[in-house]
Design an enzyme around this catalytic site. Structure first.
Site, short mmCIF file in Angstrom:
data_model
loop_
_atom_site.label_atom_id
_atom_site.label_comp_id
_atom_site.label_asym_id
_atom_site.label_seq_id
_atom_site.Cartn_x
_atom_site.Cartn_y
_atom_site.Cartn_z
CG ASP A 1 -3.53 4.42 -0.35
OD1 ASP A 1 -3.26 5.60 -0.03
OD2 ASP A 1 -4.24 3.67 0.33
CB CYS B 1 -2.12 -6.56 0.55
SG CYS B 1 -3.65 -6.50 -0.38
CG HIS C 1 -5.50 -0.49 -1.99
ND1 HIS C 1 -5.27 -0.95 -0.72
CD2 HIS C 1 -5.23 0.84 -1.96
CE1 HIS C 1 -4.89 0.08 0.04
NE2 HIS C 1 -4.86 1.17 -0.69
CG ASP D 1 -1.93 -1.05 1.27
OD1 ASP D 1 -1.94 -1.88 0.35
OD2 ASP D 1 -2.73 -1.09 2.22
O1 DAV Z 1 -11.69 -5.87 -2.56
O2 DAV Z 1 -11.61 -5.09 -0.56
C1 DAV Z 1 -8.79 -4.95 -1.09
C2 DAV Z 1 -7.44 -4.40 -1.48
C3 DAV Z 1 -6.49 -4.43 -0.36
N1 DAV Z 1 -5.20 -3.87 -0.72
C4 DAV Z 1 -11.14 -5.20 -1.68
C5 DAV Z 1 -9.85 -4.51 -2.00
#
Ligand code: DAV
Length: 371
Positions: A198, A353, A247, A110
């Protein structure tokens, strides 16, 4: 003693991985309410209305899984480094605001964006994550001292005053329908007050960077990325169908040159597909997640199923319980390495992640010559 030889370089998401950062769960907190966070925590989430340190037994379990994952990578000859957690359970402030706690240092992806020999600290867009780069400073300093070509950059720290956030999102009773309408119209929680992004909204495809416009990255942020990476082509994308778009890595996942899996509930709009289609890249629907709901106290959706870590164009790490995603990638000719990580999801995400690239073999290439 000989100085350790370190090379920082990574141009894409799939070249052979040789050196990586894996996050830690230590001291992770459920952050206190603040505008950007309130917009993201699902309306029916068990996290609404509570904040503070997570239960120690859940921290220990997540750390065990992250340690096991690190060991597995090391056994495959990949060097692994870990961040140095600061105390997240303390009030932080700038001249513009204060919040009661920070978040953690599990999702390295992130914060840290590696493009070639440069590691960039993203602006971030939540107040609780404003100081998160500090967890990675010992490593980034070490790389800087060890690799004379490494560039350590930091994007301009944002003010994050109230004018960065749309008040429309302050209610916790907006409803999914309205959220879907808003996100389809690209009416997101962040305004265009100042550049915000991010690092996990950015995917690297050699000379092209694909950036998600959503809750955590605004158009000014994408423009900043464009001006910063002058030798790259930067493409803004958005994914209608996601009521909480943060993200890109549970939505759009490149597996190897020519192949991307896309979340079937968040398909890339037709007009944004041209770049991929005219260069013969296939975008296929990702397999369904194996779970109907995320684990307890987790921000992310069930689509962490597609948050896979590609080790090289033939090998991919998939969360162990995500059997449908594993099966799909296996059928696509990938060697699938199952990794137990689900009990760490609540600490900030999945396999993509919780990692950040330091070194992948390979060089800068043009995967989309037709623009
Ligand atoms: O689908 O909740 C999560 C991304 C985490 N970096 C989602 C995105």
């Amino acid at each position: 003693m000989l100085k350790e030889k370190i090379t920082v370089s990574s141009w894409n998401e799939w070249d052979p991985l040789k050196h990586v950062i894996v996050g830690r769960a230590d001291g992770c907190c459920i952050p206190a309410p603040e505008p950007a966070l309130d917009a993201k925590v699902p309306e029916d989430s068990d996290m609404r209305g509570q904040y503070g340190p997570r239960m120690q037994d859940t921290v220990d379990k997540a750390n065990q899984l992250l340690d096991d994952f690190s060991n597995l990578l090391q056994k495959k000859g990949i060097k692994v480094d870990r961040p140095t957690p600061i105390n997240f359970n303390q009030k932080i402030a700038t001249p513009d605001w204060e919040v009661e706690s920070m978040f953690g240092c599990m999702p390295a992806r992130d914060i840290i964006l590696t493009v070639g020999n440069e590691m960039l600290e993203a602006t971030m867009s939540y107040r609780c994550r404003w100081f998160e780069y500090l967890n990675y400073r010992p490593l980034l300093q070490h790389y800087y001292n060890s690799d004379p070509n490494m560039k350590h950059e930091s994007a301009p720290k944002p003010r994050l005053t109230d004018s960065d956030y749309r008040k429309d999102y302050l209610s916790d009773k907006i409803g999914i329908q309205k959220r879907l309408e808003w996100t389809e119209k690209k009416f997101f929680v962040t305004t265009e007050e100042e550049p915000l992004f991010d690092a996990a909204d950015i995917l690297r495809f050699g000379k092209d960077l694909v950036v998600q416009h959503g809750f955590t990255t605004n158009l000014k942020g994408i423009d900043w990325i464009k001006r910063h990476y002058k030798n790259h082509r930067v493409h803004a994308v958005n994914f209608p169908g996601d009521p909480y778009p943060i993200h890109i890595d549970a939505t759009f996942t490149p597996i190897k040159p020519g192949l991307i899996i896309n979340n079937p509930q968040r398909r890339l709009p037709k007009d944004q597909r041209k770049l991929f289609e005219q260069n013969d890249w296939k975008i296929i629907d990702a397999a369904q997640p194996a779970h109907n709901s995320p684990p307890e106290l987790c921000y992310s959706s069930v689509w962490l199923s597609m948050n896979v870590l590609v080790l090289d164009p033939k090998t991919v790490c998939v969360e162990k319980s995500e059997v449908y995603q594993a099966e799909q990638l296996d059928k696509l000719g990938m060697e699938v390495v199952p990794v137990d990580l689900r009990d760490a999801y609540a600490f900030g995400g999945g396999l993509h992640c919780c990692t950040a690239d330091v070194y992948r073999e390979g060089k800068l290439e043009d995967y989309f010559p037709k623009q």
